[in-house]
Write an enzyme that holds these catalytic residues in place. Sequence first.
Site, PDB file in Angstrom:
ATOM      1  N   ASP A 122       0.862  -1.180   0.000  1.00 43.71           N
ATOM      2  CA  ASP A 122       0.000   0.000   0.000  1.00 43.71           C
ATOM      3  C   ASP A 122       0.901   1.232   0.000  1.00 43.71           C
ATOM      4  O   ASP A 122       2.118   1.117   0.075  1.00 43.71           O
ATOM      5  CB  ASP A 122      -0.946  -0.025   1.194  1.00 43.71           C
ATOM      6  CG  ASP A 122      -0.210   0.057   2.517  1.00 43.71           C
ATOM      7  OD1 ASP A 122       1.039   0.197   2.499  1.00 43.71           O
ATOM      8  OD2 ASP A 122      -0.859  -0.007   3.558  1.00 43.71           O
ATOM      9  N   GLN A 167     -10.883   8.058  -4.776  1.00 39.09           N
ATOM     10  CA  GLN A 167     -11.431   8.520  -3.500  1.00 39.09           C
ATOM     11  C   GLN A 167     -12.752   9.253  -3.761  1.00 39.09           C
ATOM     12  O   GLN A 167     -13.289   9.171  -4.860  1.00 39.09           O
ATOM     13  CB  GLN A 167     -10.408   9.414  -2.790  1.00 39.09           C
ATOM     14  CG  GLN A 167      -9.220   8.636  -2.204  1.00 39.09           C
ATOM     15  CD  GLN A 167      -9.598   7.863  -0.947  1.00 39.09           C
ATOM     16  OE1 GLN A 167     -10.687   8.039  -0.385  1.00 39.09           O
ATOM     17  NE2 GLN A 167      -8.696   6.985  -0.491  1.00 39.09           N
ATOM     18  N   ASP A 226      -8.412  -7.153  -0.060  1.00 38.99           N
ATOM     19  CA  ASP A 226      -7.562  -7.504   1.070  1.00 38.99           C
ATOM     20  C   ASP A 226      -8.300  -7.090   2.331  1.00 38.99           C
ATOM     21  O   ASP A 226      -9.172  -6.223   2.278  1.00 38.99           O
ATOM     22  CB  ASP A 226      -6.234  -6.737   1.036  1.00 38.99           C
ATOM     23  CG  ASP A 226      -6.407  -5.301   1.509  1.00 38.99           C
ATOM     24  OD1 ASP A 226      -6.925  -4.488   0.719  1.00 38.99           O
ATOM     25  OD2 ASP A 226      -6.090  -4.993   2.671  1.00 38.99           O
ATOM     26  N   CYS A 282     -13.491 -28.125   5.754  1.00 38.78           N
ATOM     27  CA  CYS A 282     -12.290 -27.338   5.432  1.00 38.78           C
ATOM     28  C   CYS A 282     -11.088 -28.273   5.264  1.00 38.78           C
ATOM     29  O   CYS A 282     -10.887 -29.191   6.054  1.00 38.78           O
ATOM     30  CB  CYS A 282     -12.031 -26.335   6.549  1.00 38.78           C
ATOM     31  SG  CYS A 282     -10.541 -25.360   6.297  1.00 38.78           S
ATOM     32  N   CYS A 342      -7.901 -27.322   5.395  1.00 41.87           N
ATOM     33  CA  CYS A 342      -6.649 -26.732   5.875  1.00 41.87           C
ATOM     34  C   CYS A 342      -5.938 -27.660   6.851  1.00 41.87           C
ATOM     35  O   CYS A 342      -6.527 -28.588   7.399  1.00 41.87           O
ATOM     36  CB  CYS A 342      -6.906 -25.369   6.526  1.00 41.87           C
ATOM     37  SG  CYS A 342      -7.402 -25.423   8.255  1.00 41.87           S
ATOM     38  N   CYS A 364      -7.643 -27.932  10.355  1.00 39.61           N
ATOM     39  CA  CYS A 364      -8.851 -28.756  10.418  1.00 39.61           C
ATOM     40  C   CYS A 364      -8.552 -30.225  10.147  1.00 39.61           C
ATOM     41  O   CYS A 364      -9.260 -31.105  10.638  1.00 39.61           O
ATOM     42  CB  CYS A 364      -9.897 -28.223   9.437  1.00 39.61           C
ATOM     43  SG  CYS A 364     -10.572 -26.633   9.954  1.00 39.61           S
ATOM     44  N   HIS A 401      -6.261 -21.499   9.438  1.00 40.74           N
ATOM     45  CA  HIS A 401      -7.644 -21.844   9.094  1.00 40.74           C
ATOM     46  C   HIS A 401      -8.387 -20.662   8.470  1.00 40.74           C
ATOM     47  O   HIS A 401      -9.011 -20.794   7.411  1.00 40.74           O
ATOM     48  CB  HIS A 401      -8.430 -22.359  10.305  1.00 40.74           C
ATOM     49  CG  HIS A 401      -9.893 -22.407  10.000  1.00 40.74           C
ATOM     50  ND1 HIS A 401     -10.450 -23.391   9.215  1.00 40.74           N
ATOM     51  CD2 HIS A 401     -10.896 -21.518  10.269  1.00 40.74           C
ATOM     52  CE1 HIS A 401     -11.732 -23.123   9.030  1.00 40.74           C
ATOM     53  NE2 HIS A 401     -12.026 -22.001   9.662  1.00 40.74           N
TER      54      HIS A 401
HETATM   55 ZN   LIG Z   1      -9.669 -25.170   8.392  1.00 38.25          ZN
END
Ligand SMILES: [Zn+2]
Length: 382
Positions: A95, A195, A272, A310, A312, A315, A341
Site C-alpha cells: 500500500d 477517493q 484484502d 475445510c 486446511c 482442520c 484456518h
Molecule cells: Zn480449516
Amino acid sequence: MSAFRFEIEAECPVTGARAGLLHTAHGTIETPVFMPVGTQATVKGVMQRDLEHDLDAKIILANTYHLFLRPGHERIERLGGLHKFMAWPRAILTDSGGFQVFSLDSLRKVTDEGVLFHSHLNGDACFFTPESTVDVQLALGSDIQMMLDECLPYPVTHEEATASMRRTLNWARRGWEHYRKREKGLNSALFPIVQGSMFPDLRRSCAEELLELEAPGYAIGGLSVGEPRHLSQEMTEATAPLLPKDRPRYVMGVGMPEELPQYVAKGIDMMDCVLPSRNARNGYLFTSAGKLVIKQAQYVEDERPVDSSCGCYTCQTHSRAYLRHLFQSGEILYSTLATIHNVHHYLDIMRHIRQSIVLGNFPELLRASASGSALLEPDVSR
Ligand SMILES: [Zn+2]
C-alpha cells in the site's frame, strides 16, 4: 516488456463478475483474489512455507508505512528487496502508507505537498509525498504499488470530500509522473486510488480523471473507515463500472466472508482485509456454517475440527477442544493454527467464486451467499 499483464478468462454475463489472470514478475495470480495481509513483512503467525505450499497464497500485502519506519526501505533494498528479505518468492502488493498515516493520532499536517506525521515508534517527524512513497515502494521492490492518497474518516461534508479528492488527484498525477521517470525495468505496476468519500458524484469525477493516467490497474480506497457496510458496497458499485474493463480493479480493506461474492459481482478482482488474520488471533474463526468463538465452553471437549468441510492443515489435524485449550492457555501455536484456518477459509471462498465464474454458475453462488446459505459445502457435522 512489462511483466505485469492482466487477462480475463471468463466473465459472468449476468453480473459482470470476472475470472482473470494477473501476471507479475513473481508469478501469475488467479483472480478474483483475496490477499492476506502481511503488515510487517509477515502474515502474523504463519510461516512463508505454509503460506506458499499449504495455503497456496499467490500474493500477499505488505504495509509501506510500517516497513518505511522499521526496518527502513533503504535497508530492505540493501538486503536485496522485500521478496528476498522475507523469503517470499511470490507476488507482493504494497500500500502507499496513506491509510496508516491518516489513521494515526500523531498525524500532524496535510498540505498539497504531502503529509507530515510522527512515527508511532519514536515520535520522529516524517513526511510522505506522492513521489517519496513511490520511491519507498520501488526500494521495497513490490510487484504492485499504490499511489499516495488522502484517506478521510467517515462522515465528512461534500465540501471536505471534494477538496480531499482534488488533492488525491493532484498527488496521483505527481506520483504517476515520478514513477514513470523512475521505474526502469517495468517489472512493477502502480495503481492510482479512487477517493470521494461516500459521494457517488465525487467517486465518478475522481475515477474519470484518474483514467487519463492509463494506469495498469485501479483501486477503490477510502472504504472501511467506519461507514455502514452497505455504503462501502454502494460506493464500489458506483465506481467499478467506470474503471477500464481490461484492467484489474482492487477494493481496499474490505470483506466479511459473505461479502466477497458481492464485491466480485460488482466487477472487483482484488481484495484484502485484516479480518481473517486478526479475528483468528482474537478467537474468532470463520467457518462454512458461520462464526465460531473458540473460547466458548461448548468446545471444551469438542473433538470435531473447526470446520469439517475445510481442507486446511488445522482442520485436518486438530480438534476444537485442542484449539480452545491453546487459546485459553495463551499459547503461540493457537495463533498460527487459527490464522492458517481463517486465511484458508477466505482463499477457498475465492477459489469457489472463481470456479463458479468459469463454470457459468456464479449467479447461483451469489444468490446462495445473499440468502445466508453456506458459501462452501455445508458443515455436515452440525
Ligand atoms: Zn480449516
